[in-house]
Design a protein around this motif. Structure first.
Motif, mmCIF file in Angstrom:
data_model
loop_
_atom_site.group_PDB
_atom_site.id
_atom_site.type_symbol
_atom_site.label_atom_id
_atom_site.label_comp_id
_atom_site.label_asym_id
_atom_site.label_seq_id
_atom_site.Cartn_x
_atom_site.Cartn_y
_atom_site.Cartn_z
ATOM 1 N N ASP A 229 0.859 -1.187 0.000
ATOM 2 C CA ASP A 229 0.000 0.000 0.000
ATOM 3 C C ASP A 229 0.891 1.231 0.000
ATOM 4 O OD1 ASP A 229 -1.681 2.237 1.002
ATOM 5 O OD2 ASP A 229 -3.189 0.683 1.327
ATOM 6 N N ARG A 230 0.617 2.163 -0.902
ATOM 7 C CA ARG A 230 1.489 3.333 -1.031
ATOM 8 C C ARG A 230 1.535 4.184 0.227
ATOM 9 N NH1 ARG A 230 -1.347 8.028 -1.655
ATOM 10 N NH2 ARG A 230 -3.428 7.993 -2.577
ATOM 11 N N ARG A 231 0.551 4.027 1.119
ATOM 12 C CA ARG A 231 0.526 4.850 2.333
ATOM 13 C C ARG A 231 1.599 4.451 3.330
ATOM 14 N NH1 ARG A 231 -5.890 4.417 3.163
ATOM 15 N NH2 ARG A 231 -5.352 2.335 2.368
ATOM 16 N N TRP A 232 2.307 3.351 3.056
ATOM 17 C CA TRP A 232 3.502 3.058 3.845
ATOM 18 C C TRP A 232 4.555 4.151 3.675
ATOM 19 C CZ3 TRP A 232 4.916 -0.289 7.543
ATOM 20 C CH2 TRP A 232 4.083 -1.393 7.794
ATOM 21 N N ALA A 233 4.454 4.925 2.606
ATOM 22 C CA ALA A 233 5.397 6.027 2.406
ATOM 23 C C ALA A 233 5.299 7.060 3.516
ATOM 24 C CB ALA A 233 5.150 6.689 1.048
ATOM 25 N N ALA A 234 4.163 7.099 4.229
ATOM 26 C CA ALA A 234 4.034 8.013 5.362
ATOM 27 C C ALA A 234 5.038 7.658 6.454
ATOM 28 C CB ALA A 234 2.605 7.970 5.909
ATOM 29 N N ALA A 235 5.240 6.370 6.676
ATOM 30 C CA ALA A 235 6.222 5.934 7.675
ATOM 31 C C ALA A 235 7.631 6.307 7.228
ATOM 32 C CB ALA A 235 6.106 4.433 7.907
ATOM 33 N N TYR A 236 7.896 6.211 5.921
ATOM 34 C CA TYR A 236 9.209 6.628 5.405
ATOM 35 C C TYR A 236 9.432 8.116 5.655
ATOM 36 C CZ TYR A 236 12.791 7.908 1.954
ATOM 37 O OH TYR A 236 13.904 8.408 1.340
ATOM 38 N N ALA A 237 8.401 8.932 5.405
ATOM 39 C CA ALA A 237 8.532 10.380 5.599
ATOM 40 C C ALA A 237 8.837 10.713 7.053
ATOM 41 C CB ALA A 237 7.246 11.080 5.145
ATOM 42 N N LEU A 238 8.141 10.076 7.977
ATOM 43 C CA LEU A 238 8.376 10.365 9.390
ATOM 44 C C LEU A 238 9.701 9.770 9.863
ATOM 45 C CD1 LEU A 238 7.006 11.948 11.587
ATOM 46 C CD2 LEU A 238 5.855 9.861 12.346
ATOM 47 N N ALA A 239 10.105 8.641 9.283
ATOM 48 C CA ALA A 239 11.405 8.059 9.615
ATOM 49 C C ALA A 239 12.542 8.978 9.174
ATOM 50 C CB ALA A 239 11.552 6.687 8.978
ATOM 51 N N LEU A 240 12.372 9.652 8.052
ATOM 52 C CA LEU A 240 13.372 10.631 7.617
ATOM 53 C C LEU A 240 13.558 11.714 8.681
ATOM 54 C CD1 LEU A 240 12.470 11.177 3.851
ATOM 55 C CD2 LEU A 240 14.705 10.447 4.703
ATOM 56 N N ALA A 241 12.445 12.237 9.186
ATOM 57 C CA ALA A 241 12.531 13.273 10.217
ATOM 58 C C ALA A 241 13.160 12.728 11.497
ATOM 59 C CB ALA A 241 11.138 13.833 10.506
ATOM 60 N N ALA A 242 12.763 11.521 11.902
ATOM 61 C CA ALA A 242 13.302 10.928 13.127
ATOM 62 C C ALA A 242 14.798 10.691 13.008
ATOM 63 C CB ALA A 242 12.573 9.622 13.431
ATOM 64 N N MET A 243 15.237 10.209 11.852
ATOM 65 C CA MET A 243 16.671 10.001 11.638
ATOM 66 C C MET A 243 17.413 11.328 11.687
ATOM 67 S SD MET A 243 19.138 10.556 9.108
ATOM 68 C CE MET A 243 18.118 10.814 7.655
ATOM 69 N N LEU A 244 16.875 12.332 11.008
ATOM 70 C CA LEU A 244 17.559 13.624 10.906
ATOM 71 C C LEU A 244 17.673 14.298 12.267
ATOM 72 C CD1 LEU A 244 18.800 15.252 8.625
ATOM 73 C CD2 LEU A 244 16.616 16.448 8.363
ATOM 74 N N VAL A 245 16.592 14.285 13.040
ATOM 75 C CA VAL A 245 16.623 14.893 14.359
ATOM 76 C C VAL A 245 17.635 14.183 15.262
ATOM 77 C CG1 VAL A 245 15.278 15.205 16.476
ATOM 78 C CG2 VAL A 245 14.291 15.830 14.267
ATOM 79 N N SER A 246 17.638 12.845 15.218
ATOM 80 C CA SER A 246 18.585 12.085 16.043
ATOM 81 C C SER A 246 20.018 12.442 15.694
ATOM 82 C CB SER A 246 18.350 10.583 15.848
ATOM 83 O OG SER A 246 17.032 10.216 16.189
ATOM 84 N N MET A 247 20.329 12.522 14.412
ATOM 85 C CA MET A 247 21.701 12.780 13.986
ATOM 86 C C MET A 247 22.130 14.216 14.237
ATOM 87 S SD MET A 247 22.729 9.897 13.214
ATOM 88 C CE MET A 247 21.998 8.294 12.915
ATOM 89 N N GLU A 248 21.208 15.159 14.095
ATOM 90 C CA GLU A 248 21.567 16.555 14.362
ATOM 91 C C GLU A 248 21.896 16.753 15.842
ATOM 92 O OE1 GLU A 248 22.271 18.866 12.423
ATOM 93 O OE2 GLU A 248 21.247 18.595 10.526
ATOM 94 N N PHE A 249 21.108 16.164 16.724
ATOM 95 C CA PHE A 249 21.419 16.264 18.146
ATOM 96 C C PHE A 249 22.711 15.511 18.472
ATOM 97 C CE2 PHE A 249 16.713 17.068 19.047
ATOM 98 C CZ PHE A 249 16.925 18.418 19.299
ATOM 99 N N LEU A 250 22.913 14.359 17.835
ATOM 100 C CA LEU A 250 24.160 13.621 18.039
ATOM 101 C C LEU A 250 25.353 14.457 17.600
ATOM 102 C CD1 LEU A 250 25.661 10.989 18.772
ATOM 103 C CD2 LEU A 250 25.226 10.211 16.426
ATOM 104 N N ALA A 251 25.213 15.162 16.481
ATOM 105 C CA ALA A 251 26.301 16.013 15.991
ATOM 106 C C ALA A 251 26.643 17.091 17.007
ATOM 107 C CB ALA A 251 25.908 16.642 14.659
ATOM 108 N N MET A 252 25.619 17.638 17.660
ATOM 109 C CA MET A 252 25.886 18.658 18.667
ATOM 110 C C MET A 252 26.671 18.080 19.843
ATOM 111 S SD MET A 252 23.201 20.758 21.046
ATOM 112 C CE MET A 252 22.803 19.217 21.879
ATOM 113 N N PHE A 253 26.259 16.912 20.317
ATOM 114 C CA PHE A 253 26.901 16.339 21.497
ATOM 115 C C PHE A 253 28.294 15.786 21.204
ATOM 116 C CE2 PHE A 253 22.509 16.048 23.179
ATOM 117 C CZ PHE A 253 22.723 16.708 24.378
ATOM 118 N N THR A 254 28.633 15.578 19.949
ATOM 119 C CA THR A 254 29.955 15.040 19.623
ATOM 120 C C THR A 254 30.913 16.087 19.076
ATOM 121 O OG1 THR A 254 29.151 14.409 17.413
ATOM 122 C CG2 THR A 254 29.095 12.727 19.130
ATOM 123 N N SER A 255 30.446 17.316 18.876
ATOM 124 C CA SER A 255 31.340 18.316 18.277
ATOM 125 C C SER A 255 31.443 19.597 19.078
ATOM 126 C CB SER A 255 30.872 18.648 16.849
ATOM 127 O OG SER A 255 29.575 19.197 16.864
#
Length: 291
Positions: A229-255
């Protein structure tokens, strides 16, 4: 047994063909399976294993190669930044998440913000592709709802953990004492950076491995958006945001510079606002994918 055989066959056909053509081929296979259905052993003997039968009987058209390219691009947009905090991908990390706190050097300093760019590209391509090429069922799959809820909880937990760390950085760093540095990057810690707060190290590990996990979930959602079902793409969209937020905060704590003044009011607000914008974009993208 018939359901298992047809389910595997339908996934294989839908992966290789556009929606309309896939439904026509599936209809033909249903006639072959018959009603009442024959046993899976008999079908495998006469028709072959579902995946192999589809490869032999459905020659990959140009549209399939275009889909492979689109899938590769969307998967790369979430996997490359999502895997970047792990060896041997540190050079990708430097290119994606240098941020305003340091990190990239040399040539990578010029290309230090590819994380958000890749995520934005993946979001746009997924919305365009599955709106034009996706198959929409009668009901929203329950698993999509569960995954969207899980990603929402993860985002809320990340913001909560980071807020607790940033509102009182010294107290948070001293919460569980210090351990020898075992994490890449420059830590927030005394003794010339040879020791790091255990609480900070745990937070880094949660962000690092959690961000990678949601990136993998995003790729799994892409596969199911094509085959179910194409609506699984909604999970991909939110996973993109979750990944990005996690990595941006990680970048702050490591640099962060060990000598940085962490007591100045609101020094972290720009990054919080930036990550809140990423989160909002993820929810907007997910909503558009559900329509």
């Amino acid at each position: 047994m018939k359901k298992d055989y047809m389910a595997r066959l339908e996934r294989a056909v839908r992966w290789r063909l556009p929606p309309q053509e896939a439904e026509e081929v599936i209809s033909d296979y249903r006639d072959i399976v018959g009603d009442p259905p024959r046993s899976e052993e008999e079908l495998c003997r006469e028709v072959g294993d579902p995946e192999q039968a589809v490869k032999l009987l459905v020659s990959p058209p140009r549209a399939y190669r275009v889909w492979q390219a689109a899938f590769g691009l969307m998967a790369a947009c979430i996997l490359l930044p999502g895997a970047s905090p792990h060896a041997p991908f540190y050079w990708i990390w430097d290119a994606c998440f240098a941020g305003p706190y340091g990190g990239a050097s040399g040539i990578f300093h010029v290309f230090s913000h590819w994380g958000p760019i890749l995520a934005g590209l993946g979001l746009v391509v997924s919305l365009v592709w599955f709106r034009r090429q996706g198959r929409k069922g009668e009901r929203l799959p329950r698993a999509v709802k569960i995954l969207l809820a899980a990603l929402t909880v993860w985002l809320a937990a990340v913001f909560l953990m980071v807020w607790l760390a940033l509102r009182d950085p010294q107290g948070f760093a001293a919460m569980w004492g210090e351990v020898p540095l075992t994490y890449f990057g420059v830590p927030i810690g005394p003794n010339g950076g040879t020791m790091v707060s255990l609480s900070v190290q745990i937070l880094r590990g949660v962000l690092q491995y959690g961000g990678t996990a949601v990136a993998i979930l995003g790729v799994c959602a892409l596969v199911r958006a094509r085959t179910e079902d194409r609506r699984w793409a909604a999970a991909y969209a939110l996973a993109l945001a979750a990944m990005l937020v996690s990595m941006e905060f990680l970048a702050m704590f490591t640099s962060l510079d060990p000598a940085a003044d962490l007591t100045s009011a609101g020094w972290y607000l720009p990054l919080l606002g930036q990550c809140a914008a990423y989160t909002a974009a993820g929810f907007v993208g997910a909503g558009a994918a559900l329509c």
